[in-house]
Design an enzyme around this catalytic site. Structure first.
Site, PDB file in Angstrom:
ATOM      1  N   GLN A  42      52.348  43.160  23.611  1.00 45.03           N
ATOM      2  CA  GLN A  42      53.109  41.940  23.402  1.00 45.03           C
ATOM      3  C   GLN A  42      53.301  41.608  21.884  1.00 45.03           C
ATOM      4  OE1 GLN A  42      49.878  40.108  26.588  1.00 45.03           O
ATOM      5  NE2 GLN A  42      51.399  38.765  26.478  1.00 45.03           N
ATOM      6  N   HIS A  62      64.214  48.134  28.873  1.00 45.55           N
ATOM      7  CA  HIS A  62      65.420  48.663  28.451  1.00 45.55           C
ATOM      8  C   HIS A  62      66.206  48.768  29.555  1.00 45.55           C
ATOM      9  CE1 HIS A  62      63.054  50.459  24.789  1.00 45.55           C
ATOM     10  NE2 HIS A  62      63.375  49.185  24.611  1.00 45.55           N
ATOM     11  N   ASP A  75      60.126  45.490  21.906  1.00 42.97           N
ATOM     12  CA  ASP A  75      60.483  46.743  20.865  1.00 42.97           C
ATOM     13  C   ASP A  75      60.098  46.480  19.466  1.00 42.97           C
ATOM     14  OD1 ASP A  75      61.944  47.561  23.095  1.00 42.97           O
ATOM     15  OD2 ASP A  75      63.895  47.488  22.077  1.00 42.97           O
ATOM     16  N   ARG A 100      39.885  40.471  19.778  1.00 42.81           N
ATOM     17  CA  ARG A 100      40.185  41.328  20.998  1.00 42.81           C
ATOM     18  C   ARG A 100      41.458  41.895  21.033  1.00 42.81           C
ATOM     19  NH1 ARG A 100      42.164  39.977  27.141  1.00 42.81           N
ATOM     20  NH2 ARG A 100      41.585  41.875  28.054  1.00 42.81           N
ATOM     21  N   HIS A 145      45.738  47.404  28.766  1.00 45.40           N
ATOM     22  CA  HIS A 145      46.640  45.985  29.183  1.00 45.40           C
ATOM     23  C   HIS A 145      47.940  46.360  29.555  1.00 45.40           C
ATOM     24  CE1 HIS A 145      45.921  41.433  27.895  1.00 45.40           C
ATOM     25  NE2 HIS A 145      47.067  41.578  28.613  1.00 45.40           N
ATOM     26  N   ASN A 189      42.523  45.293  31.724  1.00 47.15           N
ATOM     27  CA  ASN A 189      42.886  43.865  31.762  1.00 47.15           C
ATOM     28  C   ASN A 189      43.276  43.343  33.023  1.00 47.15           C
ATOM     29  OD1 ASN A 189      43.224  41.135  30.357  1.00 47.15           O
ATOM     30  ND2 ASN A 189      45.271  41.452  30.994  1.00 47.15           N
ATOM     31  N   GLU A 190      42.750  42.426  33.835  1.00 48.61           N
ATOM     32  CA  GLU A 190      43.495  41.828  34.923  1.00 48.61           C
ATOM     33  C   GLU A 190      44.064  42.838  35.768  1.00 48.61           C
ATOM     34  OE1 GLU A 190      46.008  38.756  34.001  1.00 48.61           O
ATOM     35  OE2 GLU A 190      44.565  37.515  32.950  1.00 48.61           O
ATOM     36  N   ASN A 330      38.961  36.209  32.173  1.00 49.36           N
ATOM     37  CA  ASN A 330      40.160  35.673  31.719  1.00 49.36           C
ATOM     38  C   ASN A 330      40.533  34.228  32.596  1.00 49.36           C
ATOM     39  OD1 ASN A 330      40.490  37.493  30.221  1.00 49.36           O
ATOM     40  ND2 ASN A 330      42.465  38.328  31.049  1.00 49.36           N
ATOM     41  N   TYR A 332      42.582  30.551  32.909  1.00 49.55           N
ATOM     42  CA  TYR A 332      43.569  29.711  32.752  1.00 49.55           C
ATOM     43  C   TYR A 332      43.594  28.523  33.466  1.00 49.55           C
ATOM     44  CZ  TYR A 332      45.530  33.359  29.514  1.00 49.55           C
ATOM     45  OH  TYR A 332      45.598  34.397  28.418  1.00 49.55           O
ATOM     46  N   GLU A 397      39.845  35.817  27.611  1.00 44.78           N
ATOM     47  CA  GLU A 397      41.161  35.100  27.346  1.00 44.78           C
ATOM     48  C   GLU A 397      41.059  33.219  28.087  1.00 44.78           C
ATOM     49  OE1 GLU A 397      44.869  36.717  28.870  1.00 44.78           O
ATOM     50  OE2 GLU A 397      44.183  38.787  28.657  1.00 44.78           O
TER      51      GLU A 397
HETATM   52  C1  GBH Z   1      47.022  36.668  31.073  1.00 45.87           C
HETATM   53  O1  GBH Z   1      47.414  36.866  32.359  1.00 45.87           O
HETATM   54  C2  GBH Z   1      47.481  38.028  30.528  1.00 45.87           C
HETATM   55  O2  GBH Z   1      46.337  38.815  30.221  1.00 45.87           O
HETATM   56  C3  GBH Z   1      48.355  37.917  29.128  1.00 45.87           C
HETATM   57  O3  GBH Z   1      48.746  39.173  28.826  1.00 45.87           O
HETATM   58  C4  GBH Z   1      49.071  36.721  29.227  1.00 45.87           C
HETATM   59  O4  GBH Z   1      50.011  36.675  27.850  1.00 45.87           O
HETATM   60  C5  GBH Z   1      48.336  35.563  29.297  1.00 45.87           C
HETATM   61  O5  GBH Z   1      47.618  35.679  30.522  1.00 45.87           O
HETATM   62  C6  GBH Z   1      49.343  34.366  29.562  1.00 45.87           C
HETATM   63  O6  GBH Z   1      50.188  34.524  30.614  1.00 45.87           O
HETATM   64  O7  GBH Z   1      55.157  33.576  37.000  1.00 45.87           O
HETATM   65  O8  GBH Z   1      54.471  32.439  38.689  1.00 45.87           O
HETATM   66  O9  GBH Z   1      54.627  34.832  39.049  1.00 45.87           O
HETATM   67  C7  GBH Z   1      47.481  35.548  32.987  1.00 45.87           C
HETATM   68  C8  GBH Z   1      47.693  35.560  34.600  1.00 45.87           C
HETATM   69  C9  GBH Z   1      49.244  36.421  36.197  1.00 45.87           C
HETATM   70  C10 GBH Z   1      49.304  34.551  34.811  1.00 45.87           C
HETATM   71  C11 GBH Z   1      50.546  36.588  36.635  1.00 45.87           C
HETATM   72  C12 GBH Z   1      50.831  34.511  35.428  1.00 45.87           C
HETATM   73  C13 GBH Z   1      52.660  35.248  37.296  1.00 45.87           C
HETATM   74  C14 GBH Z   1      52.687  33.873  37.726  1.00 45.87           C
HETATM   75  N1  GBH Z   1      48.790  35.835  34.835  1.00 45.87           N
HETATM   76  N2  GBH Z   1      51.252  35.411  36.672  1.00 45.87           N
HETATM   77  S1  GBH Z   1      54.462  33.497  38.335  1.00 45.87           S
END
Ligand code: GBH
Length: 493
Positions: A42, A62, A75, A100, A145, A189-190, A330, A332, A397
């Protein structure tokens, strides 16, 4: 439950019966680590620099750019491969104690295997780690990751169990080269998210459509790989290096729609979190019984001779159990859960038997899946603490997306509200949270959302080749929080 809290005018009684005054309640405990997070694909860019091999995100962006909403790629991204000194400056300016970041497997092992090591990759991470330490910032390193070397995907990727051994070989290279200075390691990660990368041909890399089968195979390999890495560290490195190894698991709080939907949310939790946490953190070990029973039964109904859920031998159950020094988490957002069946046959969603939706009253972000539900954070922390004997938890996270801009009031509110809920979990409920890294230090490549959704606390101008970084309001507030180690008065009700 850990919620047996009695509220008084000034004091609240914590889970241990000790009184918590209002000042303590908004203050981070001594030794609690605060910082920010990123991931290699990322932010790094340098996708083919200095001998790096191709990984599955290089391939996806790509070869199938239409899968990414703005047809962008990593890229160049934040060009942290060349500008990591800028990232360390940002952390230093904030008073961060921990950073991290993740290591790009194909930058270290271009072909995925440990027979060819790319010295330029080793040098890059050595420089980053040394600069962090020179600035008093601890590295917390994620080994994986999501950027699998393409050569390993060509063998089938995570559904191929041989990756449990190849991961161990990769991890050994990391411990050997960096373990003298890195004391916190996250293996994966996840895994929940990248197991889902095997459930749709328009999803995340490798974007393979084998739901209800390849996702379980992925989980199985990853759990074995994690345990292999943990046990190898114990045997070969721990005594000398004295580091801690864990795994970062994500889960959304599930709020039952009615009292009849409590079991449905419990199953959601077991199918998405317990599937990894139960084998590793529970006293019993192995997959949660509800997962085993339902996948076995539904597989049989669907006409499968062999259950779609692989089995661990009893030796493997014992080998995997207890392979953690801490758990990464993590967090959210939340979902609503209702009894019922949705999803194709076969699929993990169907196996779990829950209908998932969002409460429209929950405030939105730029991401369709991310609503602001801070109380879900405290609930989830309590759930984890109760279910697995209150393990040390590192919040690896937590963050909020918008469409960009320095005046990110909603992100400020997101952070202050979530930190307040986390502090209640710590001080009132007695949950053992040991650190927190905000997602993310900088705006970056948000996977299939490209650069359209921004999670950074620092803005990055992706049109400028020098990728300038500018603190947003949220970075300023977090700086104040990192330096005072408490939530500022103006954010308290
Ligand atoms: C994390 O994933 C990641 O570890 C990190 O890399 C990422 O940048 C960050 O959170 C923010 O997204 O588009 O409706 O199909 C969080 C868990 C799992 C949330 C996949 C989004 C796709 C939902 N993610 N999910 S959808």
């Amino acid at each position: 439950m850990r919620f047996q809290t009695v509220c008084f005018f000034i004091f609240v009684t914590s889970a241990f019966g000790a009184d918590v005054d209002n000042e303590t309640l908004v203050t981070f405990p001594d030794g609690f680590l605060l910082g920010a997070a990123t991931a290699s694909y990322q932010v790094e860019g340098g996708w083919d620099a200095d001998g790096k091999g191709v990984n599955i995100w290089d391939t996806l962006t790509h070869e199938r750019p239409q899968l990414v909403v703005d047809h962008s790629s990593g890229d160049v991204a934040d060009d942290s491969y060349h500008l990591y000194t800028e990232d360390v400056k940002l952390l230093k300016n904030m008073g961060a104690q921990v950073y991290r970041f993740s290591i790009s497997w194909a930058r270290i092992l271009p072909e995925g295997h440990d027979n060819i090591v790319n010295q330029a990759g080793i040098d890059y991470y050595n420089n980053l780690i040394n600069l962090l330490l020179d600035n008093g910032i601890q590295p917390l390193v994620t080994m994986y990751h999501w950027d699998l070397p393409q050569k390993l995907q060509d063998l089938g990727g995570w559904p191929n169990r041989v990756l449990a051994t190849y991961s161990e070989n990769y991890a050994r290279i990391l411990f050997k080269n960096f373990g003298d200075r890195v004391k916190f390691w996250i293996t994966f990660n996840e895994p929940l998210t990248f197991m889902d990368a095997y459930t749709s041909d328009t999803g995340m890399a490798p974007s393979i459509n084998a739901p209800g089968i390849a996702d379980y195979l992925t989980a199985h390999t990853v759990i074995l790989a994690h345990a292999n890495i943990y046990r190898m560290y114990e045997r070969e490195f721990k005594e000398e290096q004295q580091g801690k190894v864990g795994i970062a698991l994500n889960i959304q709080w599930c709020q039952p729609e009615t009292s009849d939907d409590v079991d449905a949310c419990d199953r959601y939790y077991q199918f998405n979190f317990g599937i990894f946490a139960h084998p590793i953190l529970s006293e019993e070990g192995d997959y949660p019984s509800v997962v085993k029973e339902r996948v076995d039964a539904i597989s049989a109904q669907e006409g499968f001779t062999t259950s779609r859920l692989p089995k661990f031998t009893s030796e493997e159950v014992t080998f995997i159990k207890g392979t953690y020094d801490f758990m990464g988490h993590n967090f959210y957002t939340a979902v609503m859960g209702r009894e019922g069946v949705e999803g194709g046959s076969p699929s993990r969603s169907r196996d779990s038997g829950m209908i998932q939706f969002l409460d429209p009253s929950w405030p939105e972000s730029a991401s369709s899946w991310l609503r602001v539900v801070p109380w879900g954070f405290r609930n989830t922390l309590n759930r984890i603490a109760n279910e697995y004997g209150n393990p040390p938890i590192f919040i690896t996270e937590n963050g909020f997306s918008d469409y960009g801009g320095l005046n990110d009031t909603n992100r400020v509110l997101y952070y202050t509200e979530h930190l307040k809920e986390m502090l209640k979990a710590i001080h009132i409920d007695g949950v053992n949270v040991i650190g927190y890294t905000a997602w993310s230090l900088v705006d970056n490549f948000e996977w299939l959302r490209g650069y359209s959704e921004r999670f950074g606390i620092h803005e990055v101008n992706f049109n400028d080749p020098s990728r300038p970084r500018t603190p947003k309001e949220s970075a300023k507030v977090l700086t104040e929080i990192f330096q005072t180690r408490k939530i500022p008065d103006r954010f308290l009700d």
